[in-house]
Write a protein that holds these residues in place. Structure first.
Motif, PDB file in Angstrom:
ATOM      1  N   GLN A   1      35.817  52.102  49.960  1.00 51.96           N
ATOM      2  CA  GLN A   1      34.663  51.961  50.850  1.00 51.96           C
ATOM      3  C   GLN A   1      33.376  51.943  50.033  1.00 51.96           C
ATOM      4  N   ALA A   2      33.499  52.315  48.757  1.00 49.37           N
ATOM      5  CA  ALA A   2      32.350  52.261  47.845  1.00 49.37           C
ATOM      6  C   ALA A   2      32.877  51.902  46.453  1.00 49.37           C
ATOM      7  N   ILE A   3      32.080  51.133  45.720  1.00 48.31           N
ATOM      8  CA  ILE A   3      32.487  50.743  44.360  1.00 48.31           C
ATOM      9  C   ILE A   3      31.337  51.040  43.393  1.00 48.31           C
ATOM     10  N   ILE A   4      31.691  51.627  42.264  1.00 46.27           N
ATOM     11  CA  ILE A   4      30.703  51.768  41.179  1.00 46.27           C
ATOM     12  C   ILE A   4      30.805  50.475  40.382  1.00 46.27           C
ATOM     13  N   ILE A   5      29.795  49.611  40.531  1.00 52.80           N
ATOM     14  CA  ILE A   5      29.888  48.252  39.971  1.00 52.80           C
ATOM     15  C   ILE A   5      29.423  48.200  38.510  1.00 52.80           C
ATOM     16  N   GLY A   6      28.841  49.247  38.018  1.00 52.99           N
ATOM     17  CA  GLY A   6      28.350  49.275  36.634  1.00 52.99           C
ATOM     18  C   GLY A   6      27.200  50.255  36.558  1.00 52.99           C
ATOM     19  N   VAL A   7      26.484  50.179  35.497  1.00 52.89           N
ATOM     20  CA  VAL A   7      26.570  49.224  34.427  1.00 52.89           C
ATOM     21  C   VAL A   7      27.344  49.859  33.259  1.00 52.89           C
ATOM     22  N   ARG A   8      28.006  49.037  32.483  1.00 54.55           N
ATOM     23  CA  ARG A   8      28.722  49.530  31.297  1.00 54.55           C
ATOM     24  C   ARG A   8      27.823  50.456  30.483  1.00 54.55           C
ATOM     25  N   LYS A   9      28.338  51.609  30.109  1.00 48.12           N
ATOM     26  CA  LYS A   9      27.666  52.659  29.341  1.00 48.12           C
ATOM     27  C   LYS A   9      26.515  53.326  30.109  1.00 48.12           C
TER      28      LYS A   9
ATOM     29  N   HIS B   1      39.610  46.362  37.577  1.00 43.06           N
ATOM     30  CA  HIS B   1      39.247  45.000  37.146  1.00 43.06           C
ATOM     31  C   HIS B   1      39.896  43.944  38.034  1.00 43.06           C
ATOM     32  N   PHE B   2      39.729  44.114  39.319  1.00 42.77           N
ATOM     33  CA  PHE B   2      40.299  43.132  40.244  1.00 42.77           C
ATOM     34  C   PHE B   2      39.364  41.943  40.412  1.00 42.77           C
ATOM     35  N   PHE B   3      38.098  42.222  40.653  1.00 49.10           N
ATOM     36  CA  PHE B   3      37.185  41.131  41.000  1.00 49.10           C
ATOM     37  C   PHE B   3      36.670  40.345  39.792  1.00 49.10           C
ATOM     38  N   ASP B   4      36.726  40.946  38.590  1.00 52.74           N
ATOM     39  CA  ASP B   4      36.173  40.254  37.418  1.00 52.74           C
ATOM     40  C   ASP B   4      37.239  39.566  36.570  1.00 52.74           C
ATOM     41  N   ASN B   5      38.494  39.816  36.918  1.00 51.24           N
ATOM     42  CA  ASN B   5      39.575  39.280  36.080  1.00 51.24           C
ATOM     43  C   ASN B   5      40.375  38.270  36.914  1.00 51.24           C
TER      44      ASN B   5
ATOM     45  N   ALA C   1      43.883  36.724  41.355  1.00 46.33           N
ATOM     46  CA  ALA C   1      44.874  35.798  41.925  1.00 46.33           C
ATOM     47  C   ALA C   1      46.058  36.560  42.538  1.00 46.33           C
ATOM     48  N   LYS C   2      46.232  37.813  42.177  1.00 47.30           N
ATOM     49  CA  LYS C   2      47.350  38.592  42.728  1.00 47.30           C
ATOM     50  C   LYS C   2      47.102  39.014  44.172  1.00 47.30           C
ATOM     51  N   GLY C   3      45.856  38.905  44.612  1.00 50.65           N
ATOM     52  CA  GLY C   3      45.557  39.132  46.028  1.00 50.65           C
ATOM     53  C   GLY C   3      45.173  40.562  46.369  1.00 50.65           C
ATOM     54  N   ILE C   4      44.645  40.699  47.591  1.00 53.31           N
ATOM     55  CA  ILE C   4      44.051  41.964  48.035  1.00 53.31           C
ATOM     56  C   ILE C   4      45.096  43.082  48.196  1.00 53.31           C
ATOM     57  N   GLU C   5      46.329  42.701  48.524  1.00 54.01           N
ATOM     58  CA  GLU C   5      47.373  43.742  48.678  1.00 54.01           C
ATOM     59  C   GLU C   5      47.700  44.371  47.325  1.00 54.01           C
ATOM     60  N   TRP C   6      47.626  43.560  46.289  1.00 53.86           N
ATOM     61  CA  TRP C   6      47.838  44.081  44.929  1.00 53.86           C
ATOM     62  C   TRP C   6      46.745  45.096  44.606  1.00 53.86           C
ATOM     63  N   TYR C   7      45.529  44.717  44.982  1.00 48.16           N
ATOM     64  CA  TYR C   7      44.373  45.593  44.738  1.00 48.16           C
ATOM     65  C   TYR C   7      44.548  46.925  45.488  1.00 48.16           C
ATOM     66  N   LYS C   8      44.924  46.802  46.751  1.00 47.84           N
ATOM     67  CA  LYS C   8      45.135  48.009  47.570  1.00 47.84           C
ATOM     68  C   LYS C   8      46.215  48.897  46.955  1.00 47.84           C
ATOM     69  N   GLY C   9      47.223  48.250  46.429  1.00 47.75           N
ATOM     70  CA  GLY C   9      48.328  48.984  45.801  1.00 47.75           C
ATOM     71  C   GLY C   9      47.904  49.755  44.557  1.00 47.75           C
TER      72      GLY C   9
ATOM     73  N   LYS D   1      33.514  38.912  50.267  1.00 51.55           N
ATOM     74  CA  LYS D   1      34.628  38.370  51.074  1.00 51.55           C
ATOM     75  C   LYS D   1      35.585  39.475  51.500  1.00 51.55           C
ATOM     76  N   MET D   2      35.722  40.515  50.665  1.00 47.78           N
ATOM     77  CA  MET D   2      36.618  41.616  51.031  1.00 47.78           C
ATOM     78  C   MET D   2      35.973  42.503  52.078  1.00 47.78           C
ATOM     79  N   ASN D   3      34.710  42.858  51.880  1.00 42.67           N
ATOM     80  CA  ASN D   3      34.030  43.773  52.799  1.00 42.67           C
ATOM     81  C   ASN D   3      32.524  43.595  52.639  1.00 42.67           C
ATOM     82  N   SER D   4      31.925  42.930  53.623  1.00 46.12           N
ATOM     83  CA  SER D   4      30.498  42.601  53.486  1.00 46.12           C
ATOM     84  C   SER D   4      29.609  43.837  53.678  1.00 46.12           C
ATOM     85  N   SER D   5      30.177  44.943  54.181  1.00 50.68           N
ATOM     86  CA  SER D   5      29.322  46.129  54.377  1.00 50.68           C
ATOM     87  C   SER D   5      29.684  47.270  53.414  1.00 50.68           C
TER      88      SER D   5
END
Ligand code: A3P
Length: 345
Positions: free
Chosen positions: A91-99, A123-127, A132-140, A170-174
Motif C-alpha cells: 500500500q506504500a512503496i519507498i521509491i528511493g533515493v539510492r543511499k 525490483h519488480f517495476f524497474d527490471n 514480465a512475470k506479472g503482478i501475481e509474481w510480485y504479490k508472491g 497501472k497497479m494502484n493509482s492511489s
C-alpha cells in the motif's frame, strides 16, 4: 564410582542451571513486550479497517514472530489459514533515493505493529524480466500479513527509472509513495563509496570521485556521471508527477533520519494514516556504530548492517563547492514542488 557420581551431579546441575537461565530470559522477554501492551487503533482512512480488527499489541508481536518464521519457510499452510494471513500488494512503496537511507527507513517503519516489510528489494517495476512475470509474481514476493496491516517494499532504483511511475500507476493509482533524500553532494559521495567498495572487493582499481564528478575537458560538473544525475531530485520527481499528484508523495529528510529519526518517523506515520506507535523507546543511539539502532523489546534489538554507514573518502573541497553550487537551483525547485525545505547549502 565416586567420580561417575560427581560427573552425574555436575550434569544435573548444568541442566538445572540452563533451565533457570532460560526461564529468566523468557520472563524478561515477556515483561519487555508487556510494557508495550496497549490496544492498537485501526488504520484511519483505509477501507476495511474496523474497530473489530483491533488487536492487542502483544498478540501482534506474537504474530510478527510467526511472520518471521513464515518468511524463513518454517510454518505450514495450516498456520497461514489459522491466522488468516495473506500476501498483499504494497500500500506504500519507498521509491528511493539510492543511499538516501532507504534501508533505515524501511527497518524503522517495520517497528510499527501495523507495518510489514518486504525484506528484500523486489525490483519488480524497474527490471523488465521481473515485470514480465506479472503482478501475481510480485504479490508472491510480499511477506504474509494480516489483512489490516500494510505492506511496504523498497527498491531505490524505482525513483530514477523512466518506466516505473507509469507501471506503479497501472497497479494502484492511489498508492502512497515515500521518497527519502539526503543533501545531494553527500548522497553522490555515498553512492560513489558504495561502488568503490565493490571494485575494491574485486581487487579492481577505480577513479577518484573528483575525476568522475568533474569533466576534465570543461572543468564543469559531469552530468553524465550517474551519481551526480541521481542527486538532481527535481528532474526525476517531475517524471513521477506526470502520473501522481504531489500529495501522494511524502519526502523524508534522510539527514535528519540519521541524527534524530523519531520526528521523521512520526511524519511518516501521519502520512500513512497509522496511529503513532513508534517511540523513543524503539530507537537508541549506538556510539560504536555512530547511528541509531532499533529496539523491538527488552531482549530484541538490532543495528543496520555494516554496509550502511560507510566512511566516505575525503573529497577536494573545491569539488564539493562546485557540486553544491551546481545542485543549488535544482534543490530550490525541488523544495518548491514538495513544499518542504531542507538545510542544504
Ligand atoms: P552512508 O553509507 O553513506 O553513511 P540506503 O539504505 O538507501 O543505501 O542508505 C544508506 C545510508 O543510510 C547510509 O549512508 C547511512 O548514512 C544512512 N543511515 C540512516 N540511518 C541509518 C542508521 N540508523 N544506521 C545506518 N545507516 C543509516
Amino acid at each position: 564410582m565416586l567420580f561417575k557420581q560427581q560427573a552425574l551431579l555436575r550434569q544435573k546441575l548444568f541442566v538445572l542451571g540452563s533451565l533457570a537461565i532460560g526461564s529468566l530470559l523468557y520472563l524478561v522477554a515477556r515483561v519487555g513486550s508487556l510494557d508495550r501492551l496497549q490496544p492498537i487503533c485501526p488504520i484511519e482512512g483505509r477501507s476495511g479497517s474496523h474497530i473489530s480488527e483491533q488487536i492487542p499489541l502483544r498478540t501482534l508481536q506474537f504474530q510478527r514472530g510467526l511472520l518471521h518464521e513464515l518468511r524463513k519457510g518454517n510454518a505450514m499452510m495450516e498456520q497461514i489459514r489459522l491466522h488468516n494471513l495473506v500476501q498483499q500488494l504494497p500500500q506504500a512503496i519507498i521509491i528511493g533515493v539510492r543511499k538516501g537511507g532507504t534501508r533505515a527507513l524501511l527497518e524503522m517503519l517495520n517497528l510499527h505493529p501495523a507495518v510489514v516489510k518486504a525484506s528484500q528489494e523486489v525490483h519488480f517495476f524497474d527490471n523488465d524480466p521481473n515485470y514480465a512475470k506479472g503482478i501475481e509474481w510480485y504479490k508472491g514476493k510480499m511477506p504474509f500479513s494480516h489483512p489490516h496491516q500494510i505492506t511496504i517494499e523498497k527498491s531505490p532504483a524505482y525513483f530514477i527509472t523512466e518506466e516505473v511511475p507509469e507501471r506503479i500507476f497501472k497497479m494502484n493509482s492511489s498508492i502512497k509513495l515515500l521518497l527519502i533524500v539526503r543533501e545531494p553532494t553527500t548522497r553522490a559521495v555515498s553512492d560513489y563509496t558504495q561502488v568503490l567498495e565493490g571494485k575494491e572487493r574485486k581487487n579492481k582499481t577505480y577513479y577518484k570521485f573528483e575525476k568522475l564528478a568533474i569533466d576534465p575537458n570543461t572543468c564543469e560538473v559531469n552530468t553524465k556521471y550517474k551519481a551526480v544525475r541521481t542527486s538532481i531530485y527535481t528532474k526525476h520527481l517531475e517524471k513521477w508527477l506526470k502520473y501522481f499528484p504531489v500529495e501522494q508523495f511524502h519526502v523524508v529528510d534522510g539527514d535528519r533520519l540519521i541524527t534524530d529519526p523519531l520526528p521523521e518517523l512520526q511524519l511518516v506515520e501521519q502520512f500513512l494514516n497509522l496511529p503513532p506507535r513508534i517511540s523513543q523507546y524503539n530507537l537508541y543511539f549506538n556510539a560504536t556504530r555512530g547511528f541509531y539502532c532499533l529496539r523491538f523489546n527488552i531482549v530484541f534489538n538490532k543495528c543496520l548492517a555494516g554496509s550502511k554507514g560507510r566512511i566516505h573518502p575525503d573529497v577536494d573541497p573545491s569539488v564539493v563547492t562546485k557540486l553544491r553550487k551546481f545542485f543549488h537551483p535544482f534543490n530550490q525547485k525541488f523544495y518548491q514542488i514538495i513544499g518542504r525545505t531542507f538545510n542544504w547549502p
